[in-house]
Design a protein around this motif. Sequence first.
Motif, PDB file in Angstrom:
ATOM      1  N   ALA A 410       0.840   8.897 -14.927  1.00  0.00           N
ATOM      2  CA  ALA A 410      -0.248   9.861 -14.677  1.00  0.00           C
ATOM      3  C   ALA A 410      -0.622  10.627 -15.943  1.00  0.00           C
ATOM      4  N   GLN A 411       0.325  10.727 -16.852  1.00  0.00           N
ATOM      5  CA  GLN A 411       0.039  11.376 -18.131  1.00  0.00           C
ATOM      6  C   GLN A 411      -1.048  10.602 -18.879  1.00  0.00           C
ATOM      7  N   ARG A 412      -1.046   9.302 -18.711  1.00  0.00           N
ATOM      8  CA  ARG A 412      -1.963   8.452 -19.485  1.00  0.00           C
ATOM      9  C   ARG A 412      -3.164   7.943 -18.700  1.00  0.00           C
ATOM     10  N   TYR A 413      -2.978   7.743 -17.396  1.00  0.00           N
ATOM     11  CA  TYR A 413      -4.057   7.113 -16.621  1.00  0.00           C
ATOM     12  C   TYR A 413      -4.360   7.862 -15.335  1.00  0.00           C
ATOM     13  N   ARG A 414      -5.642   7.843 -14.995  1.00  0.00           N
ATOM     14  CA  ARG A 414      -6.026   8.210 -13.636  1.00  0.00           C
ATOM     15  C   ARG A 414      -6.044   6.912 -12.832  1.00  0.00           C
ATOM     16  N   VAL A 415      -5.453   6.955 -11.675  1.00  0.00           N
ATOM     17  CA  VAL A 415      -5.380   5.756 -10.837  1.00  0.00           C
ATOM     18  C   VAL A 415      -6.305   5.972  -9.634  1.00  0.00           C
ATOM     19  N   SER A 416      -7.387   5.188  -9.559  1.00  0.00           N
ATOM     20  CA  SER A 416      -8.331   5.342  -8.435  1.00  0.00           C
ATOM     21  C   SER A 416      -8.161   4.173  -7.474  1.00  0.00           C
ATOM     22  N   ILE A 417      -8.088   4.498  -6.209  1.00  0.00           N
ATOM     23  CA  ILE A 417      -7.894   3.458  -5.186  1.00  0.00           C
ATOM     24  C   ILE A 417      -9.238   2.803  -4.870  1.00  0.00           C
ATOM     25  N   LEU A 418      -9.280   1.469  -4.899  1.00  0.00           N
ATOM     26  CA  LEU A 418     -10.550   0.775  -4.640  1.00  0.00           C
ATOM     27  C   LEU A 418     -10.630   0.238  -3.211  1.00  0.00           C
ATOM     28  N   ALA A 419      -9.489   0.216  -2.522  1.00  0.00           N
ATOM     29  CA  ALA A 419      -9.476  -0.412  -1.187  1.00  0.00           C
ATOM     30  C   ALA A 419     -10.494   0.247  -0.271  1.00  0.00           C
ATOM     31  N   LYS A 420     -11.202  -0.599   0.471  1.00  0.00           N
ATOM     32  CA  LYS A 420     -12.189  -0.064   1.425  1.00  0.00           C
ATOM     33  C   LYS A 420     -11.544   0.143   2.801  1.00  0.00           C
ATOM     34  N   GLN A 421     -10.538  -0.709   3.070  1.00  0.00           N
ATOM     35  CA  GLN A 421      -9.925  -0.656   4.405  1.00  0.00           C
ATOM     36  C   GLN A 421      -9.043   0.590   4.528  1.00  0.00           C
ATOM     37  N   PRO A 422      -8.822   1.104   5.753  1.00  0.00           N
ATOM     38  CA  PRO A 422      -7.918   2.238   5.889  1.00  0.00           C
ATOM     39  C   PRO A 422      -6.502   1.830   5.470  1.00  0.00           C
ATOM     40  N   LEU A 423      -5.843   2.684   4.714  1.00  0.00           N
ATOM     41  CA  LEU A 423      -4.522   2.319   4.191  1.00  0.00           C
ATOM     42  C   LEU A 423      -3.450   2.894   5.111  1.00  0.00           C
ATOM     43  N   VAL A 424      -3.112   2.114   6.124  1.00  0.00           N
ATOM     44  CA  VAL A 424      -2.139   2.607   7.102  1.00  0.00           C
ATOM     45  C   VAL A 424      -0.812   1.876   6.925  1.00  0.00           C
ATOM     46  N   PRO A 425       0.295   2.572   7.220  1.00  0.00           N
ATOM     47  CA  PRO A 425       1.601   1.932   7.009  1.00  0.00           C
ATOM     48  C   PRO A 425       1.963   0.971   8.131  1.00  0.00           C
ATOM     49  N   SER A 426       2.835   0.011   7.812  1.00  0.00           N
ATOM     50  CA  SER A 426       3.446  -0.767   8.887  1.00  0.00           C
ATOM     51  C   SER A 426       4.952  -0.567   8.749  1.00  0.00           C
ATOM     52  N   GLY A 427       5.627  -0.453   9.873  1.00  0.00           N
ATOM     53  CA  GLY A 427       7.045  -0.105   9.814  1.00  0.00           C
ATOM     54  C   GLY A 427       7.910  -1.128  10.493  1.00  0.00           C
ATOM     55  N   SER A 428       8.686  -1.841   9.691  1.00  0.00           N
ATOM     56  CA  SER A 428       9.711  -2.680  10.298  1.00  0.00           C
ATOM     57  C   SER A 428      11.021  -2.238   9.638  1.00  0.00           C
ATOM     58  N   LEU A 429      11.611  -3.086   8.801  1.00  0.00           N
ATOM     59  CA  LEU A 429      12.826  -2.624   8.113  1.00  0.00           C
ATOM     60  C   LEU A 429      12.503  -1.491   7.134  1.00  0.00           C
ATOM     61  N   ALA A 430      11.351  -1.595   6.467  1.00  0.00           N
ATOM     62  CA  ALA A 430      10.922  -0.494   5.581  1.00  0.00           C
ATOM     63  C   ALA A 430       9.501  -0.107   5.959  1.00  0.00           C
ATOM     64  N   LEU A 431       9.080   1.071   5.505  1.00  0.00           N
ATOM     65  CA  LEU A 431       7.697   1.501   5.759  1.00  0.00           C
ATOM     66  C   LEU A 431       6.849   0.957   4.611  1.00  0.00           C
ATOM     67  N   ARG A 432       6.014  -0.014   4.955  1.00  0.00           N
ATOM     68  CA  ARG A 432       5.266  -0.695   3.898  1.00  0.00           C
ATOM     69  C   ARG A 432       3.836  -0.214   3.832  1.00  0.00           C
ATOM     70  N   PRO A 433       3.316  -0.047   2.615  1.00  0.00           N
ATOM     71  CA  PRO A 433       1.873   0.127   2.498  1.00  0.00           C
ATOM     72  C   PRO A 433       1.228  -1.252   2.661  1.00  0.00           C
ATOM     73  N   PRO A 434      -0.088  -1.316   2.848  1.00  0.00           N
ATOM     74  CA  PRO A 434      -0.702  -2.644   2.922  1.00  0.00           C
ATOM     75  C   PRO A 434      -0.487  -3.407   1.609  1.00  0.00           C
ATOM     76  N   ARG A 435      -0.545  -4.750   1.673  1.00  0.00           N
ATOM     77  CA  ARG A 435      -0.372  -5.562   0.461  1.00  0.00           C
ATOM     78  C   ARG A 435      -1.594  -5.474  -0.428  1.00  0.00           C
ATOM     79  N   GLY A 436      -1.355  -5.662  -1.704  1.00  0.00           N
ATOM     80  CA  GLY A 436      -2.459  -5.822  -2.651  1.00  0.00           C
ATOM     81  C   GLY A 436      -3.413  -4.641  -2.689  1.00  0.00           C
ATOM     82  N   VAL A 437      -2.871  -3.414  -2.764  1.00  0.00           N
ATOM     83  CA  VAL A 437      -3.749  -2.237  -2.841  1.00  0.00           C
ATOM     84  C   VAL A 437      -4.369  -2.213  -4.250  1.00  0.00           C
ATOM     85  N   LYS A 438      -5.687  -2.477  -4.299  1.00  0.00           N
ATOM     86  CA  LYS A 438      -6.379  -2.555  -5.596  1.00  0.00           C
ATOM     87  C   LYS A 438      -6.684  -1.156  -6.134  1.00  0.00           C
ATOM     88  N   VAL A 439      -6.435  -0.999  -7.444  1.00  0.00           N
ATOM     89  CA  VAL A 439      -6.773   0.278  -8.072  1.00  0.00           C
ATOM     90  C   VAL A 439      -7.534   0.015  -9.372  1.00  0.00           C
TER      91      VAL A 439
END
Length: 452
Positions: A410-439
């Motif tokens: 964060a010191q060097r870059y601003r990271v902007s999320i490009l995903a259009k879809q809602p970014l909701v978690p899925s929970g099985s063994l771990a709480l996962r964000p969606p795959r391939g979150v483009k920034v």
Amino acid sequence: MKTAYPPGPKGLPLLGSLLDLRKDKLGFLTSLAKTYGDFVHFRVGPRNAYLVSRPDCVHDILVEHPKRMPKEWIHQRIVAPFFGNGVVTSNGAVHARQRKLAQPAFQPRRLDNYCRIFVEQTLLGIEEWRSGGEYDIDNEMLRMTIQNVSLTLFSADAMDIVPRAAAAMTDILGLLGREYDVALPIPMWVPSEYNRRKKAAIRELNDIVMKFVEDWRKTGQDKGDLLSMLMLAHGEGGDVTHDDLRDNMIAMFSAGHETTAFTLVWTWIMLARYPEVEAALWEELDRVLGGRPPTAEDYPKLVYTQMIIKETLRIYPTGWLLFPRETTEDVALGEYTIPKGGMIYVSPYVIHRNPAYFPDPERFDPERFRAGADKQLPRGAYIPFGLGPRVCMGQHFATMEAVLILATVAQRYRVSILAKQPLVPSGSLALRPPRGVKVRVTARQPASAAAA
Ligand code: HEM
């Protein structure tokens, strides 16, 4: 003392709530707490199951009486083909021994050196980023955390194996997750495509950690890391067996990278959603670091950065559901008695949404953790790393790693999320964000600082 069951859904005859668990475990457990409160009873097939979210009872389960409520045996059997009988899956004396074997690797005196590696590897990881470039942020974070856990604990450069390791982890956790969610093991001897994939993913991860062992043997040198400790105790006269070695390495390698990588993915998502938090983060980084990379000495001064990670771990705890526990005898918990064989679910994700302790719980607000406010909470109200004798072995490692990766990037870059879809978690063994979150990343520091 009431012996009646706490409130909860009746479920279907014979199956109980099995199908709800199977369909959407995260949604089901969250809705149970919303509908029935902080002590819920339901059935999984013929078994009594409980979702316990009251801090005092959570404390009783994890800290006061862990021997009467150890990890549940069916769930253990499900993950055993992968984790073996190591620190994650064992109970009792075997667990205590496994934990003792690995503990020295997490001593505070080692963490300073780990911090240096975390920052160096983050700088290397973003070396090829270009301002305006687009990346999958989950891949980028996994690359850093796989490399960090391999270098710190096994002195092994893992850059080349990142895609293999990440794919095998996704496969094994996805496959085991299906059995785990409904507590129905599929024996490994069943000749199915499902088991073939399970075996292939386990083999791949075994090969990865055993290659670290092979490389270590080439020099046989004590590098002061976990692998050297295990190897030196494994050789002649030592009491570490081949299985101990394999199980410990698998435990640390697998528990030690996705959890932290996904925590960071959630952090980037939250920062993009809450620009005022992002601005306060930049202010702290510029003030404390003045453009130079962070060091272990800076860590205590990165107060707001730490608050952001704590808040991410509140709202999206990657260890969203502790390993289910099981009563080995009738146990009084709160005003109820849990009969012997009862299955107990404790979910940090659910617990961290209690408005009594976290007002407006869906709001991302690092200020909740200002000036050690979390220390004022009742024990058991904030448990992203669990509690008691089975508390996460890597909690300080992971927190420092997440804070330092966040600060360095964060010191060097601003990271902007490009995903259009809602970014909701899925929970099985771990709480996962969606795959391939483009920034998209945009440089935010003067060139002199970026080159530092
Ligand atoms: C943000 C990152 C992490 C989170 C949220 C997390 C969360 C957790 C939680 C909740 C548990 C307790 C499970 C239970 O009681 O059922 C746990 C256990 C464990 N974690 Fe972590 N963890 C993280 C990172 C790490 C790292 C980096 C390592 C190692 C390098 C690690 C190693 C372990 C081990 C070995 C256990 C099993 C401990 C035992 O059963 O005695 N974790 N973790």
